[in-house]
Scaffold this motif. Structure first.
Motif, PDB file in Angstrom:
ATOM      1  N   GLY A  43      -9.244   0.974   4.315  1.00 47.16           N
ATOM      2  CA  GLY A  43     -10.227   1.035   3.577  1.00 47.16           C
ATOM      3  C   GLY A  43     -11.571  -0.266   4.160  1.00 47.16           C
ATOM      4  N   THR A  44     -11.090  -0.775   5.220  1.00 46.11           N
ATOM      5  CA  THR A  44     -11.889  -2.107   5.667  1.00 46.11           C
ATOM      6  C   THR A  44     -12.225  -1.654   6.947  1.00 46.11           C
ATOM      7  OG1 THR A  44     -10.032  -3.269   6.390  1.00 46.11           O
ATOM      8  CG2 THR A  44     -10.836  -3.809   4.196  1.00 46.11           C
TER       9      THR A  44
ATOM     10  N   ASP B 266      -9.484  -2.082  18.012  1.00 43.52           N
ATOM     11  CA  ASP B 266     -10.795  -1.616  17.659  1.00 43.52           C
ATOM     12  C   ASP B 266     -10.568  -0.344  16.972  1.00 43.52           C
ATOM     13  OD1 ASP B 266     -13.644  -1.142  17.726  1.00 43.52           O
ATOM     14  OD2 ASP B 266     -13.538  -0.665  19.861  1.00 43.52           O
ATOM     15  N   TRP B 267     -10.392  -0.598  15.597  1.00 44.21           N
ATOM     16  CA  TRP B 267      -9.913   0.493  14.603  1.00 44.21           C
ATOM     17  C   TRP B 267     -10.180   0.101  13.546  1.00 44.21           C
ATOM     18  CZ3 TRP B 267      -5.133   1.413  11.697  1.00 44.21           C
ATOM     19  CH2 TRP B 267      -5.069   2.561  11.129  1.00 44.21           C
ATOM     20  N   SER B 268     -10.838   1.236  12.495  1.00 44.69           N
ATOM     21  CA  SER B 268     -11.117   0.929  11.144  1.00 44.69           C
ATOM     22  C   SER B 268     -10.325   1.567  10.394  1.00 44.69           C
ATOM     23  CB  SER B 268     -12.463   1.168  10.646  1.00 44.69           C
ATOM     24  OG  SER B 268     -13.594   0.182  11.353  1.00 44.69           O
TER      25      SER B 268
ATOM     26  N   GLY C 107      -5.296   3.553   2.392  1.00 44.91           N
ATOM     27  CA  GLY C 107      -3.977   3.541   2.422  1.00 44.91           C
ATOM     28  C   GLY C 107      -3.256   2.375   2.968  1.00 44.91           C
ATOM     29  N   ASP C 108      -1.809   2.323   3.039  1.00 45.51           N
ATOM     30  CA  ASP C 108      -0.991   1.493   3.402  1.00 45.51           C
ATOM     31  C   ASP C 108      -0.740   1.903   4.729  1.00 45.51           C
ATOM     32  OD1 ASP C 108      -1.293  -0.026   1.190  1.00 45.51           O
ATOM     33  OD2 ASP C 108       0.626   0.584   0.287  1.00 45.51           O
ATOM     34  N   TRP C 109      -0.952   1.319   5.878  1.00 48.50           N
ATOM     35  CA  TRP C 109      -0.541   1.657   7.206  1.00 48.50           C
ATOM     36  C   TRP C 109       0.241   0.831   7.835  1.00 48.50           C
ATOM     37  CZ3 TRP C 109      -2.645   6.123   9.759  1.00 48.50           C
ATOM     38  CH2 TRP C 109      -3.815   6.605   8.716  1.00 48.50           C
ATOM     39  N   GLN C 110       1.143   1.341   8.769  1.00 50.63           N
ATOM     40  CA  GLN C 110       1.892   0.548   9.595  1.00 50.63           C
ATOM     41  C   GLN C 110       1.465   0.961  11.010  1.00 50.63           C
ATOM     42  OE1 GLN C 110       4.219  -1.276   8.590  1.00 50.63           O
ATOM     43  NE2 GLN C 110       4.176  -0.792   6.287  1.00 50.63           N
ATOM     44  N   VAL C 111       1.024  -0.458  11.651  1.00 51.23           N
ATOM     45  CA  VAL C 111       0.649  -0.206  13.199  1.00 51.23           C
ATOM     46  C   VAL C 111       1.611  -0.956  13.943  1.00 51.23           C
ATOM     47  CG1 VAL C 111      -1.138  -0.743  14.658  1.00 51.23           C
ATOM     48  CG2 VAL C 111      -1.896  -0.080  12.258  1.00 51.23           C
ATOM     49  N   PHE C 112       2.021  -0.168  14.986  1.00 52.34           N
ATOM     50  CA  PHE C 112       3.055  -0.277  15.982  1.00 52.34           C
ATOM     51  C   PHE C 112       2.500  -0.214  17.321  1.00 52.34           C
ATOM     52  CE2 PHE C 112       4.835   2.406  12.490  1.00 52.34           C
ATOM     53  CZ  PHE C 112       5.890   1.691  12.104  1.00 52.34           C
TER      54      PHE C 112
END
Length: 955
Positions: free
Chosen positions: A155-156, A254-256, A260-265
């Protein structure tokens, strides 16, 4: 009828073209082989060399020593002499491994072996895993995938900062402490390793993080970066986004992220600098890429090709368990191979592959995966596809080239297929000599059956085992323990033991000389030195004879294994099939009910056929039933083959429930439908779903004959059985800590003899015929075994037990005692005069003694004991750890294992007799040295002759 079905099955199996040392072995030839085992049946030694720091003269001497002690050969394992102070000159010679001088030494040893009637196996590379030297530069080193995870609240607006994976720090091949890495020619290897690093993928999914257990260290060394999982994180596969091209060099993405709650791997590939463990050789010791056949070819060209083809005196080359320490098992072409083999792109599903325990090279165990999929089985399917692909790539990149190289050079391939992330049974089966080991759970015979299973499935006649390995016990293993462990190994389906191990005499002036796994400030080491510096070395000759007799029997005829027990996993550890419980419930239930089993893999199912309601493997073994454990997923083609077996008349049982789906993800609906259709077809043809507790009874009701039956408490009794020219040979071992008293029923009617592998004697035992079985009482003390042979040409008989007609307790005092050995690793000899029998720990001068002690005195024997038909036995009571008895100048065979009892009839005379008892103990007490960091942690053990000996006369 029970016996008729068994006899028909066994006789049919005998006709199979299954390669054994003598397929047509008769009763006479079996008896002769038992009395005088052929060379192939004799045990072998793992022969530790300190690199190339050997001489031809000493190599020839040690080969002769092996032959004299009754061994059939050795397995050369070149090793760096760890924790031994070496001069620079010695170090240089050690590291001449694989150089022309080493090859010349190896040929000299092989020539000596051939001249002595022995043969050598050669470890294809110094130590393990395979690799090392200039043949394996950074470009051919094995790779790993590292993962970093960042929790992001959506959301940011971006960009966002994400964690970057780092190469796990291990004491690797390029570590500063190894002088071999300091040569200027290798100055750029670090940069070349770094040049192989690349970001493979950046993946985002909505979901929660896992709850991890607190990590414990391992002597400050990182083996695996993963923590065991208390609760898996949950991800939503439908939300997956591949963001690889959005990652900047500074680690920002480089991503918005949407709400939600995201897990970035972030997944990054590294060339691992883990080194070949304990390796000798020049240059850095990088491990080769086991998914790259060109890496194996380069390795073999360095360490194997110089031997030439058909090298005299050599039987095989050997590869130890792989033990690859990778963050995530990987290969540079894995994504490409995955898509080709599994039909979809693994990239967006990479977060699902991490499951600790299974991924570890050491201490494999069960843990929950880091992440599962929300409300679906997608994650489980992805893991199955990933493991299948890793298995395919290791087999194609390393195992198959290894076997092919051996065959091209006139050698056999010997391979330990455990310790790797691949189809373990297929890995064993591809080798000419599948080899297991007894280090797993102190010699687990159910684990060791995996190698025996492969032998039966793929037609291999020898099942080898790295044997007599105890962790943290470098000097305290007794001959009694060795004999008991031998029985456990034989009961695991092994018929060729490789004893761990004999050390080349190096630094012999510092008793007991170099030991490849001697204690250090960091570890108490492994096993013991099996050479003449060990006071109990004389026990090895009778122990080798004992092993040889058992192995001669277990290499003859045909194995009798009625149950095929499905195994569809990759890799193995105890607990892999029951979420870490390690109960091995199915395997134990089969044995308790009198059914031996093999684990059968999908590859073997694809190559099997049904004849006469029996499943015939590629190797020619016949199974009476196929049983599947309670699994949800199975390959569609495997299930379709099983349905075909059921339609052809093979009894098929599903434990608790049938498989419900295909194991993979691609075309899941279509493949799942195929599985369900095949299950329905199998059920229509007669396959049944049976509760686990009812399986043995259901198998028996289906007319599938077992090996035997037990009446009484048979828990912890394990057995193997063979058919030799119509004779049923059964070996039963009590692995329990308490005695077992049962009635044993063998199939068919015949006379039963018990064969004593310690002295080669054969004696009839009482048995009775009941319907179509032969019943006999069997009492086994803890650790005891029985080798029983049922001959249908003889009749059961009832024999009266010898009656005790007299006994006499040996005096506890008045023994003349002299000793020779070591105290605190220094020579020590002393004559004590007359003493009482007691534990040496109670004698100050002997508390730290290891060596040989001579007890002697005169004893009186009742003249009435010398009537015809009377036999007199001497029971020495408590002995630590072996004894040799001399009576009136006649030396009897050594007594090496409890009970320390021997027949002395022919050496005694009426009245006064001179009795001498020579006792030797293990090296442990003589190694204790409080001033030495390596030996100060050793603890004293019982030693000497404690007494309570008796003479007993029976008639």
């Amino acid at each position: 009828m029970f016996a008729n079905r068994v006899t028909a099955k066994l006789l049919a199996a005998t006709a199979m073209a299954f390669s054994v040392w003598n397929v047509q072995a008769s009763a006479e030839s079996l008896s002769e082989a038992f009395k005088s085992p052929p060379m192939e049946a004799k045990p072998r030694l793992r022969w530790w060399w300190p690199g190339d720091a050997v001489t031809d003269v000493e190599l020839r001497r040690e080969v002769q020593l092996m032959a004299q002690m009754g061994f059939g050969g050795a397995e050369v394992q070149s090793f760096s002499p760890n924790f031994v102070k070496l001069t620079p000159e010695e170090r240089a010679v050690v590291n001449d491994y694989a150089e022309p001088s080493f090859v010349a030494h190896l040929r000299a040893a092989a020539d000596a072996a051939k001249s002595a009637g022995l043969s050598l196996d050669y470890t294809l590379g110094s130590a393990w895993p395979s690799g090392g030297g200039e043949a394996i530069p950074p470009e051919k080193a094995f790779t790993e995938l590292a993962m970093a995870r960042t929790m992001v609240i959506g959301g940011t607006s971006g960009p966002i900062k994400v964690e970057q994976p780092k190469r796990t720090k291990r004491l690797g091949a390029l570590n500063f402490f190894d002088p071999r890495t300091k040569d200027p020619k290798y100055a750029d290897w670090g940069k070349r390793m770094d040049a192989r690093a690349r970001t493979v993928a950046v993946v985002a999914m909505k979901g929660s993080a896992p709850d991890l257990k607190k990590r414990g260290g391992m002597n400050g060394m990182t083996i695996s970066p993963w923590s065991d999982v208390l609760t898996s994180g949950t991800l939503d596969p439908a939300s997956r986004i591949v963001l690889t091209d959005k990652l900047r060099e500074d680690g920002t993405l480089d991503w918005s992220p949407p709400p939600g709650d995201w897990q970035v791997f972030v997944f990054r590939q590294f060339a691992s600098d883990v080194g070949v463990l304990g390796s000798a050789g020049r240059g850095p010791q990088l491990i080769l890429d086991h998914t790259d056949p060109t890496a194996f070819a380069a390795h073999a060209a360095r360490v194997g090709d110089p031997l030439g083809k058909n090298p005299p005196g050599m039987r095989s080359t050997f590869v130890d368990s792989l033990e690859l320490m990778q963050d995530i098992q990987w290969g540079p072409k894995l994504l490409e191979e995955f898509k080709k083999r599994r039909g979809y792109d693994l990239t967006p599903y990479l977060p699902f592959v991490v499951q600790p325990g299974w991924m570890q090279a050491w201490d494999e165990h069960y843990s929950l995966p880091y992440f599962d999929a929300a409300k679906s089985d997608i994650a489980e399917r992805v893991r199955a596809d990933y493991r299948h692909t890793v298995s395919d790539m290791i087999i194609a990149g390393f195992i198959e080239p290894f076997v092919a190289w051996n065959h091209a050079h006139g050698l056999k391939a010997k391979f330990q297929a455990h310790g790797g992330a691949f189809d373990t049974i297929r890995g064993y089966g591809l080798a000419d000599i599948p080899e297991t080991e007894d280090l797993v759970h102190s010699g687990d015979p159910l684990f060791m059956r995996l190698a025996r299973s492969a032998a039966n499935l793929y037609g291999r006649r020898i099942v080898s085992a790295e044997s007599l390995v105890w962790p943290d016990r470098a000097y305290s293993v007794t001959p009694t323990e060795m004999r008991r462990r031998t029985d456990l190994i034989i009961a695991g389906g092994v018929n060729s033991m490789i004893l761990h191990g004999m050390n080349y005499r190096f630094h012999a002036e510092d008793w007991p000389g170099w030991h490849a796994f001697q204690p250090s400030p960091f570890s108490l080491g492994f096993s013991g030195p099996l050479n003449e510096t060990n006071p109990v070395w004389p026990a090895m000759r009778p122990l080798a004879a004992y092993m040889g007799r058992l192995q001669a029997v277990m290499q003859a005829g045909e194995p009798v294994v009625p149950v095929a027990w499905f195994y569809g996993r990759y890799g193995y550890y105890i607990g892999i099939e029951d979420d870490g419980a390690g109960k091995q419930a199915g395997e134990k239930a089969f044995l308790a009910a009198g059914y031996d089993f093999d684990r059968i893999n999908p590859d073997s199912i694809a190559q099997a056929r049904v004849e006469g309601r029996r499943l015939i493997s590629k190797g020619g073994h016949a199974y009476g039933v196929l049983v599947l454990p309670p699994i949800d997923g199975i390959r569609a083609d495997t299930m379709e083959a099983i349905a075909g077996f059921a339609k052809a008349g093979l009894p098929v049982f599903f434990t608790d429930h049938a498989p419900r789906r295909d194991e993979g993800l691609a075309e899941a609906k279509k493949r799942d439908a195929r599985v369900k259709k095949a299950v329905a077809g199998a059920m229509k043809a007669g396959a049944k779903i049976v509760p686990a507790a009812e399986l043995p009874a259901a198998i028996r009701a289906a007319g599938v004959a077992g090996n035997l039956r037990f009446d009484g408490d048979a828990s912890d009794l394990v057995f193997v059985q063979r058919l030799v020219d119509g004779q049923t040979v059964t070996f039963v071992h009590n692995r329990s800590d308490s005695a077992r008293n049962v009635t044993l029923s063998l199939p068919g009617v015949g006379g039963v003899t018990r064969w004593n592998a310690m002295d080669g004697s054969v004696r009839p035992v009482s048995a009775s015929a009941t319907a179509d079985m032969t019943r006999l009482p069997l009492s086994l003390a803890s650790g005891e075994s029985a080798l029983l042979v049922l001959d249908p040409k003889a009749r059961p008989q009832t024999l009266a037990a010898p009656a005790l007609i007299g006994s006499a307790t040996l005096p506890a005092e008045g023994w003349a005692l002299s000793v020779s050995g070591h105290v605190a690793r220094k020579p020590y000899a002393h004559d004590f005069g007359e003493v009482a029998l007691q534990d040496w720990s109670k004698v100050p001068q002997l508390a730290g003694f290891s060596g040989e002690a001579n007890y002697s005195r005169s004893i009186t024997v009742d003249p009435s004991w010398f009537k015809q038909g009377t036999r007199v036995s001497l029971d020495l009571g408590q002995v630590y750890d072996m004894a040799t008895v001399t009576i009136n100048g006649r030396t009897l065979p050594p007594v090496i294992a409890a009970p320390f009892r021997l027949d002395v009839t022919d050496a005694l005379r009426p009245g006064a007799n001179m009795l001498k008892v020579t006792v030797a103990n293990v090296p442990q007490n003589g190694m204790i040295d409080p001033s030495n960091p390596a030996f100060k942690k050793l603890k004293p053990v019982a030693a000497g002759w404690v007494g309570a000996g008796r003479l007993e006369a029976s008639r």
